[in-house]
Design a protein around this motif. Sequence first.
Motif, mmCIF file in Angstrom:
data_model
loop_
_atom_site.group_PDB
_atom_site.id
_atom_site.type_symbol
_atom_site.label_atom_id
_atom_site.label_comp_id
_atom_site.label_asym_id
_atom_site.label_seq_id
_atom_site.Cartn_x
_atom_site.Cartn_y
_atom_site.Cartn_z
ATOM 1 N N UNK B 52 -13.295 44.411 -67.384
ATOM 2 C CA UNK B 52 -12.329 42.930 -67.499
ATOM 3 C C UNK B 52 -12.192 42.436 -66.203
ATOM 4 N N UNK B 53 -12.067 41.122 -66.376
ATOM 5 C CA UNK B 53 -11.331 40.438 -65.061
ATOM 6 C C UNK B 53 -10.128 39.671 -65.520
ATOM 7 N N UNK B 54 -9.325 39.312 -64.646
ATOM 8 C CA UNK B 54 -7.958 38.814 -65.177
ATOM 9 C C UNK B 54 -8.325 37.318 -65.655
ATOM 10 N N UNK B 55 -7.395 36.922 -66.558
ATOM 11 C CA UNK B 55 -7.282 35.778 -67.295
ATOM 12 C C UNK B 55 -7.636 34.595 -66.259
ATOM 13 N N UNK B 56 -8.543 33.715 -66.874
ATOM 14 C CA UNK B 56 -9.087 32.758 -65.985
ATOM 15 C C UNK B 56 -10.191 32.839 -65.065
ATOM 16 N N UNK B 57 -10.488 34.002 -64.765
ATOM 17 C CA UNK B 57 -11.502 34.306 -63.980
ATOM 18 C C UNK B 57 -12.673 34.247 -64.927
ATOM 19 N N UNK B 58 -13.699 33.926 -64.613
ATOM 20 C CA UNK B 58 -14.865 34.028 -65.489
ATOM 21 C C UNK B 58 -15.580 35.082 -65.282
ATOM 22 N N UNK B 59 -16.616 35.688 -66.417
ATOM 23 C CA UNK B 59 -17.385 36.975 -66.336
ATOM 24 C C UNK B 59 -16.612 38.180 -66.695
ATOM 25 N N UNK B 60 -17.117 39.273 -66.137
ATOM 26 C CA UNK B 60 -16.255 40.502 -66.649
ATOM 27 C C UNK B 60 -16.682 41.062 -67.816
ATOM 28 N N UNK B 243 -5.589 33.531 -75.283
ATOM 29 C CA UNK B 243 -6.789 32.794 -74.370
ATOM 30 C C UNK B 243 -7.779 32.853 -75.257
ATOM 31 N N UNK B 244 -8.503 31.772 -75.411
ATOM 32 C CA UNK B 244 -9.721 31.417 -76.087
ATOM 33 C C UNK B 244 -10.852 32.095 -75.500
ATOM 34 N N UNK B 245 -10.903 32.528 -73.967
ATOM 35 C CA UNK B 245 -12.115 33.279 -73.572
ATOM 36 C C UNK B 245 -11.772 34.751 -73.827
ATOM 37 N N UNK B 246 -10.869 35.209 -74.121
ATOM 38 C CA UNK B 246 -10.637 36.430 -74.091
ATOM 39 C C UNK B 246 -10.981 36.847 -75.920
#
Lengths: 252, 278
Positions: B52-60, B243-246
């Motif tokens: 996983x990458x931190x919130x806000x960073x894309x990918x992971x 967070x929506x991306x999570x």
Amino acid sequence: MQNKITVENLNAWFGAKHVLHNIDIGIQKNGITAIIGPSGCGKSTFIRCINRMHEVVPKAKASGKVMVDGTDIYDSDIDPVDIRRRIGMVFQKPNPFPTMSIHDNVVAGLKLSGVKDKKKLDHIAEESLKKAALWDEVKNDLNKSGASLSGGQQQRLCIARALAVEPDVILFDEPCSALDPISTSKIEDLMMELKEKYTLVIVTHNMQQAARVSDYTAFFLYGKLVEFGETNQIFKKPKEKSTEDYIIGRFG
Amino acid sequence: MKWNKRKIIDRVMSVLTASCVAIAIIPLLSILYTVTINGISAINLDFLTQIPKPVGEPGGGLGNAIEGTFIVVGIACLIGLPVGILAGVYLSEYGENRFGRIVSFVADVLTGTPSIVAGMFGYTFIVLYFGSFSAIAGGVALSVLMIPIVTRTTEESLRLVPGSIKEASLALGIPKWKTTLYIVINTARSGIITGVLLSIARISGETAPLLFTSFGNMFWANGLDKPISTMPVQIYTYAITPFPEWHAKAWGGALILIILILILNIGVRFVTRKKYGM
């Protein structure tokens, strides 16, 4: 002729039920002895006492002497496992191991007693199947399931399996009762051949079968041995009234 | 057609049972549909292989959670399968007594234990004792859920092996222990394997027992005595964030988990297709 098996004062129970009373009998070497009698008279229990399979049933016990080649198999330092290896058994319903191939069924007894030599196992499998008159029918299908054979073939497979561990006595517990007449006559022919080398005991409900194949016949009734003698004599001139009644079909 | 009472009752009951089937199936289909729609877009190679990458960073991705799930379930199997299978063998072959019946009953009760209780067991006996969340604690907690299932299915499959097969083996002069080990278990193997795979499918999706045993980790596994990431806990962690991306990643994880369990269930079907038609 000497006796292969001598039974003295054998009694057997299932729990509190006394199913065999004071049996004394001598079974001849290299011959076929038939055990006849109505259902529930203790025939099967009797032969199961000869290879110590009786005690496998919970709460079953037996007392008395069963001498095989002069040794009492109920002696406390005798391992029933050794006795069963020397005294093979064929059951009423064919019972090949369902998850094993024909080849593995035949050599199961040897494999599980630690024989690993593949050549030797293949050789014994072939020899045993030949002795059981099954080789020609299955030699191209040795890797097929034992359960894929017909009932009569399965029963001969079970005989081959019993022969593979090289016993000198084979007990047959109504081996043909689940088979058609053609398979039955094949098994009977086979028994006639096997008696040259082995001592055979057969429990049967089929009077003609006893008369056809056996040299000696024992008649059991209500857990007692009523009469024992040469098959000819038993069928032609029985000494006991109940033997005669049973043979001519007045009861049972 | 003449309508009498009997025919009306017959018709009403048919409709009633059919509607109950529909009611039972709707949630299942709806779950599959929703998870697929929401999860499919999150899945790509990175998702399966990256951490996983931190919130806000894309990918992971969830690579470490997939790895962790295999490790924790693997530990559970190492403990649960031998214990469960051998306990089943005992119950079936030697369990015809008071003790055997009690164990059987307890196993039945344990099968219905809330899984959080298994987590508390792992927490109390492993986490508190070693002073740290760990993969081992997670595995132990899952094995607590696994053992009763495997025990009971093994016992049931072994009981189905006909007595005549055991007698055939004993009459060949094969000792009882070898008869049990090589003949009886071999005859019942497809039933036993089915029970094993179903128990693995059951525990792979468990979240509650792992929350306070294996805990979670945002990196690759670095030791069995350390906290470790697992799929269900990772999904949970993502899902409760704002967070929506999570959230999207949680859907993707859920889809992968469902696919893994589906593969196991198909495996069960495959195994139970009898090799020798018995």
